[in-house]
Design a protein around this motif. Structure first.
Motif, PDB file in Angstrom:
ATOM      1  N   GLU A  64       0.828  -1.200   0.000  1.00 29.48           N
ATOM      2  CA  GLU A  64       0.000   0.000   0.000  1.00 29.48           C
ATOM      3  C   GLU A  64       0.874   1.268   0.000  1.00 29.48           C
ATOM      4  OE1 GLU A  64      -3.265   0.027  -0.206  1.00 29.48           O
ATOM      5  OE2 GLU A  64      -3.979   1.927   0.636  1.00 29.48           O
ATOM      6  N   GLU A  65       1.997   1.220   0.693  1.00 28.66           N
ATOM      7  CA  GLU A  65       2.900   2.375   0.703  1.00 28.66           C
ATOM      8  C   GLU A  65       3.357   2.723  -0.714  1.00 28.66           C
ATOM      9  OE1 GLU A  65       5.263   2.604   4.947  1.00 28.66           O
ATOM     10  OE2 GLU A  65       5.940   1.098   3.541  1.00 28.66           O
ATOM     11  N   ARG A  68       0.346   4.014  -2.913  1.00 27.45           N
ATOM     12  CA  ARG A  68      -0.128   5.376  -2.657  1.00 27.45           C
ATOM     13  C   ARG A  68       0.952   6.427  -2.902  1.00 27.45           C
ATOM     14  NH1 ARG A  68      -4.094   4.560   1.761  1.00 27.45           N
ATOM     15  NH2 ARG A  68      -3.805   6.724   2.393  1.00 27.45           N
ATOM     16  N   PHE A  69       2.209   5.983  -3.043  1.00 19.13           N
ATOM     17  CA  PHE A  69       3.283   6.935  -3.284  1.00 19.13           C
ATOM     18  C   PHE A  69       3.252   7.412  -4.731  1.00 19.13           C
ATOM     19  CE2 PHE A  69       7.581   8.239  -4.334  1.00 19.13           C
ATOM     20  CZ  PHE A  69       7.988   8.933  -3.203  1.00 19.13           C
ATOM     21  N   TYR A  70       3.015   6.478  -5.662  1.00 19.25           N
ATOM     22  CA  TYR A  70       3.103   6.807  -7.083  1.00 19.25           C
ATOM     23  C   TYR A  70       1.748   7.196  -7.645  1.00 19.25           C
ATOM     24  CZ  TYR A  70       7.743   4.866  -6.805  1.00 19.25           C
ATOM     25  OH  TYR A  70       9.039   4.638  -6.465  1.00 19.25           O
ATOM     26  N   THR A  71       1.763   8.198  -8.521  1.00 16.77           N
ATOM     27  CA  THR A  71       0.490   8.672  -9.068  1.00 16.77           C
ATOM     28  C   THR A  71       0.012   7.827 -10.236  1.00 16.77           C
ATOM     29  OG1 THR A  71       1.748  10.193 -10.430  1.00 16.77           O
ATOM     30  CG2 THR A  71       0.792  11.066  -8.406  1.00 16.77           C
TER      31      THR A  71
ATOM     32  N   GLY B 167       2.174   1.979   8.121  1.00 20.07           N
ATOM     33  CA  GLY B 167       2.945   2.380   6.960  1.00 20.07           C
ATOM     34  C   GLY B 167       2.839   3.880   6.782  1.00 20.07           C
ATOM     35  N   ILE B 168       3.670   4.437   5.880  1.00 24.70           N
ATOM     36  CA  ILE B 168       3.558   5.853   5.535  1.00 24.70           C
ATOM     37  C   ILE B 168       2.960   5.925   4.144  1.00 24.70           C
ATOM     38  CG2 ILE B 168       4.794   8.012   5.134  1.00 24.70           C
ATOM     39  CD1 ILE B 168       6.929   7.064   7.047  1.00 24.70           C
ATOM     40  N   PHE B 169       1.796   6.508   4.027  1.00 30.98           N
ATOM     41  CA  PHE B 169       1.089   6.533   2.749  1.00 30.98           C
ATOM     42  C   PHE B 169       1.094   7.936   2.152  1.00 30.98           C
ATOM     43  CE2 PHE B 169      -1.056   3.181   5.342  1.00 30.98           C
ATOM     44  CZ  PHE B 169      -0.383   2.129   4.743  1.00 30.98           C
ATOM     45  N   ASN B 170       0.963   8.000   0.831  1.00 30.31           N
ATOM     46  CA  ASN B 170       1.073   9.239   0.056  1.00 30.31           C
ATOM     47  C   ASN B 170       2.476   9.804   0.170  1.00 30.31           C
ATOM     48  OD1 ASN B 170      -1.576   8.898  -0.661  1.00 30.31           O
ATOM     49  ND2 ASN B 170      -2.329  10.099   1.072  1.00 30.31           N
ATOM     50  N   ARG B 171       2.702  10.979  -0.428  1.00 31.83           N
ATOM     51  CA  ARG B 171       4.081  11.447  -0.391  1.00 31.83           C
ATOM     52  C   ARG B 171       4.173  12.954  -0.190  1.00 31.83           C
ATOM     53  NH1 ARG B 171       5.715  12.085  -6.693  1.00 31.83           N
ATOM     54  NH2 ARG B 171       3.904  10.961  -7.382  1.00 31.83           N
ATOM     55  N   PHE B 180      -3.159  -0.314   6.562  1.00 32.58           N
ATOM     56  CA  PHE B 180      -3.735  -0.711   5.284  1.00 32.58           C
ATOM     57  C   PHE B 180      -5.246  -0.803   5.414  1.00 32.58           C
ATOM     58  CE2 PHE B 180      -5.407  -4.353   2.827  1.00 32.58           C
ATOM     59  CZ  PHE B 180      -5.354  -3.766   1.580  1.00 32.58           C
TER      60      PHE B 180
END
Ligand code: SF4
Ligand code: SF4
Ligand code: FES
Ligand code: FES
Lengths: 160, 517
Positions: A64-65, A68-71, B167-171, B180
């Protein structure tokens, strides 16, 4: 929403191969997510993350990390065709933002949402690396470059 | 062994030591949010900056290994300036809601700001809004705006519990901690994430908004939740105890403790305590001072023993200290010649259970100490013998050194029904119980002190003896088992046996009176 997700046999075999391909198993997450997105109508659902977690023996949170990091991964359902209109500098200077607005208007859909007939999701994105042919858009996996508003509308009209 | 100089002190360190470890060894202060001695190095907070002689740029201490003859400082102007800027960046999107934040008073940001900051912020942009009050599970609440993304909590669930919930989500500035798909963070060690969170992003459902930390005192103790005996601090004020946090002890618990152990303060507080001696039976109780009652019942038991010690039984739980047991055996076994001594095992099925980290199935702090004494006094009885004796009406008196923490005795009521068949019951326990109040036998209840209210030694599962000191007094009228046994044996309490601190004299009326009870 599908309650259970599974990759095709081929897809699962692909993911298994990717797992052994890199020094670190985590490196296989991106190709695996691409594969899922391809087989799951263009988006990655929570169920498919759970599925991948079992298949790859990696924690859901770590997948999930990455997701959600990549667009370029969609975490919401998209239309049959995903239209990504570049609005970054070169394209913006050549009318990219107006193009995006025009397409949304023409196909009656809001930025990032699915059109009523389920055909399109139109989203604004950052540079796709085709600045020399600005403005441009990516329809599914295909680059359409050197666009005018009319040309773009015509291309999309063709798509069922 | 490399030699180095830390803020002017020369020390020698083991090869491979990082600069931050060398600072700790030299006893020098250094700021760090993301580094934790028991977790891997992340190097993300950039607050542990140091200046190394001969190197043009500042380095982070947590991820730089000491080389021979390094001269290192974190007191120079460039370091102070860098740390100040680091702070400024950390606070860009921080809501600064200290007045309503539970961490206030023990917050890394506050400490850091007072030490290095005290600047006028230069950020003109509006702050990035994030989610507040996110329910992460049964124990933890997350405030994303306060999170500085040090990743300690994430590394904890990855490396220590290996449960990988977080977790660390988005950036970028939208990054947020989470689980999750909103799965709960519900492992038995989740409260540790709150302890290691340097800011108020993770707060405890059990503790938040109940007390301001600067009104609490702390006392070193050990957790009595199981036979591991994790080292802890118990936080208390005049209203009672409020929370338990782990204290580092590499021989026992490292830096952690389990969530079950966080509850041990709960059975020390007044609402669940037996606060006075009681004598009588079902629905008909007289309240008496514990000491007087112990003397009375002691006289009865001594008389009964003279006409036959085999009519008396003693039941012991693994919840008391070695000193308590010594006194108990001295009186019953040596003094009265009682041989019917039985070990009450509360959870025989998982007595040997272990979760691989800290938590053990034996939910008593001192089973080992008790077993050692049973052996020493040659007690070889089985629980079934007791049941037979009771059924055969062989007993006239039963004395029970009952549990301090009733919640870990699922068999409490069943056992009480058994004891109730003996004509005279003496029940020693810290907790009050409806079931005990319902006994029909002639019953004497004597209130006991809990682990935080007495000095003593507990032997953990590995045989390690750990001393605890009295931290506070919650039920002034309660006795320790040792004191109760002294009084039962007809002796007076020798108050000079252990000199008491003056603050204690004020709070414990039994002791305050000084003379014979
Ligand atoms: S919640 Fe706390 S421990 Fe976790 S990353 Fe944020 S600041 Fe660090
Ligand atoms: S492992 Fe045992 S001793 Fe340690 S905190 Fe948990 S219950 Fe207490
Ligand atoms: S700016 Fe549009 S492709 Fe680069
Ligand atoms: S403690 Fe060194 S970077 Fe955070």
């Amino acid at each position: 929403m599908t309650s259970t997700f599974q990759l095709s046999e081929e897809g699962a075999a692909f993911v298994k191969r990717e797992l052994n391909r890199y020094e670190d198993r985590h490196s296989a997450i991106i190709p695996a997510l691409y594969r899922v997105q391809k087989e799951n109508n263009g988006w990655v659902s929570p169920e498919s993350v759970t599925y991948l977690s079992h298949l790859m023996d990696l924690p859901e949170s770590e997948i999930e990390e990455v997701l959600r990091f990549y667009t370029m991964f969609n975490t919401k359902p998209v239309g049959r065709h995903h239209v990504q209109v570049c609005c970054n500098i070169s394209c913006a200077m050549n009318g990219g933002r107006e193009l995006a607005d025009r397409l949304c208007q023409e196909f009656d859909v809001h930025d990032g949402e699915i059109s009523g007939d389920g055909r399109f999701t139109i989203s604004r994105v950052e540079c796709l690396g085709a600045c020399d042919k600005a403005p441009m858009m990516q329809v599914n996996d295909t680059f359409c470059e050197g666009l005018t508003e009319e040309k773009a509308i015509e291309i999309l009209r063709e798509m069922k | 062994m490399p030699k180095c100089t830390i803020n002017g002190k020369s020390i020698e360190v083991k090869p491979g030591t990082t600069i931050i470890q060398a600072f700790k060894e030299a006893g020098e202060e250094i700021a760090h949010y993301c580094w934790h001695p028991a977790l891997s190095v992340a190097g993300v907070c950039r607050l542990c900056m140091v200046q190394i002689e001969g190197q043009p740029k500042l380095q982070i201490a947590c991820n730089t290994v000491v080389a021979d003859n390094m001269v290192i400082t974190n007191k120079s102007e460039p370091v102070k300036d860098a740390v100040r800027w680091g702070m400024d960046f950390h606070l860009i999107n921080h809501p600064l809601d200290c007045p309503i934040c539970d961490q206030a008073g023990e917050c890394g940001l506050q400490e850091q700001y007072m030490r290095y900051g005290q600047y006028d912020p230069e950020m003109a942009e509006p702050k990035q809004k994030k989610h507040k009050v996110i329910d992460l599970g049964p124990t933890v609440v997350l405030d994303s705006e306060r999170c500085i993304l040090c990743s300690r909590c994430v590394r904890f669930t990855e490396e220590v519990t290996k449960t990988n919930e977080l977790g660390i989500f988005n950036r970028g500035d939208r990054s947020e901690i989470g689980t999750f798909h909103n799965k709960p963070l519900n492992n038995n060690y989740s409260y540790n994430t709150i302890d290691i969170c340097p800011v108020g992003a993770l707060t405890s459902k059990d503790f938040r908004f109940r007390q301001r930390v600067w009104y609490l005192k702390e006392a070193r103790s050990i957790c009595t939740g199981c036979s591991t005996g994790c080292n802890v601090n118990v936080y208390f004020n005049e209203e009672g105890t409020w929370r338990v946090k782990p204290v580092q002890n590499d021989k026992v618990n490292g830096y952690w403790m389990c969530d079950k152990g966080r509850d041990v303060y709960k059975f020390t507080n007044l609402p669940v305590r037996l606060t006075s001696g009681k004598t009588g039976s079902k629905d008909n109780w007289n309240l008496l001072e514990a000491g007087a009652l112990a003397k009375d019942v002691g006289a009865t038991i001594r008389a009964a023993a003279r006409s036959g010690a085999d009519k008396i039984a003693l039941v012991i739980t693994g919840q008391y200290s070695n000193e308590d047991y010594d006194a108990l055996f001295q009186f019953f076994s040596v003094g009265l010649g009682v041989q019917n001594i039985y070990h009450w095992i509360n959870n025989p099925e998982d007595m040997n259970g272990f979760d691989g980290l800290l938590f053990r199935g034996d939910r008593n702090p001192n089973t080992k100490g008790l077993v050692a004494r049973l052996e020493k006094y040659g007690v070889k009885t089985k629980w079934l013998d007791l049941e037979d004796k009771i059924k055969a009406h062989d007993l006239t008196h039963i004395v029970i050194a009952g549990p301090e923490n009733h919640s870990v005795f699922p068999d409490l009521e069943t056992k009480l029904r058994l004891f109730d068949q003996v004509p005279n019951v003496v029940w020693l326990s810290a907790g009050k119980s409806v079931a005990v109040d319902g006994l029909t036998a002639v019953t004497t209840q004597i209130p006991m002190k809990t682990f935080i209210e007495k000095d003593g030694t507990y032997t953990n599962y590995a045989g390690l003896e750990q001393k605890v000191k009295r931290g506070t007094t919650i039920v002034a009228g309660a006795l320790t088992l040792e004191e109760a046994v002294h009084l039962m044996s007809g002796e007076e309490l020798d108050m000079n046996m252990r000199p008491l601190p003056p603050k204690y004299l004020k709070t414990n009326f039994l002791v305050h009176k000084g003379g014979p009870l």
